[in-house]
Design an enzyme around this catalytic site. Sequence first.
Site, PDB file in Angstrom:
ATOM      1  N   HIS A 167      -7.341  -6.850   0.765  1.00 61.58           N
ATOM      2  CA  HIS A 167      -6.266  -5.896   0.525  1.00 61.58           C
ATOM      3  C   HIS A 167      -5.088  -6.053   1.480  1.00 61.58           C
ATOM      4  CE1 HIS A 167      -4.516  -2.060  -0.762  1.00 61.58           C
ATOM      5  NE2 HIS A 167      -4.409  -1.717   0.510  1.00 61.58           N
ATOM      6  N   ASP A 223       0.843  -1.196   0.000  1.00 63.06           N
ATOM      7  CA  ASP A 223       0.000   0.000   0.000  1.00 63.06           C
ATOM      8  C   ASP A 223       0.882   1.251   0.000  1.00 63.06           C
ATOM      9  OD1 ASP A 223      -3.097   0.723   0.526  1.00 63.06           O
ATOM     10  OD2 ASP A 223      -1.892   1.997   1.835  1.00 63.06           O
TER      11      ASP A 223
END
Length: 312
Positions: free
Chosen positions: A279, A110
Amino acid sequence: MSRGDAAPPFFPGFRTLDVAAGGVRFAGVIGGDGPPLLLLHGFPETHIAWRKVAPALARQHTVIIPDLPGYGASRPDAMTPRWTKRRVGAALVALMQTLGYARFALAGHDRGARAGYRLVLDHPGAVDRFASLAVIPTVDAMLAVDYRYAQKSYHWFLLAQPADLPERLLAAAPDAVIDRAFATMNAESDDVIEPAAREAYRAAFREPAVRHAMCEDYRAALHEDLAHDQADRAAGRKLDCPVLVLWPSSQEVAGRPSPVDIWRGWADDVTGAATMGGHLQAEDRPEEVSVALLPFFSRESEARVPLQGSDV
């Protein structure tokens, strides 16, 4: 460089990292033995995002896991000029040099992956292998935005609004905001984020300085970071090391290029695979992440050269 012999929470056998470098007092952990491997977390997390993967990596590497500048307990000396990914990358290089490493491997998830690829681009020769989890370069991500993405990832555009409206809004209900963020990442289950870790994330997010740093991170993404990507693409600059790309299968979109295809526009040596789950790959599917990272980083044949005078 690192203080204390007691194992920090979430990282049995590791030491606390407390290092001033590059205008940041870096907090985090360090552990293991072998060639250096820098692990960078994402939003809205801290270094503990790597708690499930770090023990396996530490059997083959000296693993350095800091909070990103402004996140968690890492405190910049000043918040101006803005902490762009370029500035974050320079501070991380300074951290690794202070620890005695001129060359190292890097894995980022991320926001950490965005800081990571910027570091590789801006500091040729510093990174021998780079793994990107769950992201494509910022310029490509923004070119692919549609209304579905904007609805699910609204924080990209909310946090990037001019100060200090986002900071005021976040202050009204910080726990609700971070819980919502994790929900959109399919991380509501205690199997992904156990209660102690969830509370640690909430505690960090309750700090006004941390929330402000996160907002500045996203402001930089849509301004300076995007401009840096555009300039590099126009100049044909590429990452100078092998790249491993891991992405969650839940984020695949039919009809769009795969992350590997996109990253091949940025590096000559790119491999990759999808993981199951959501995620937060290192927390949701730590076994899959470990199985992918360990052989990728073990392929490095060049010795990572320590700086002279290191006391690590």
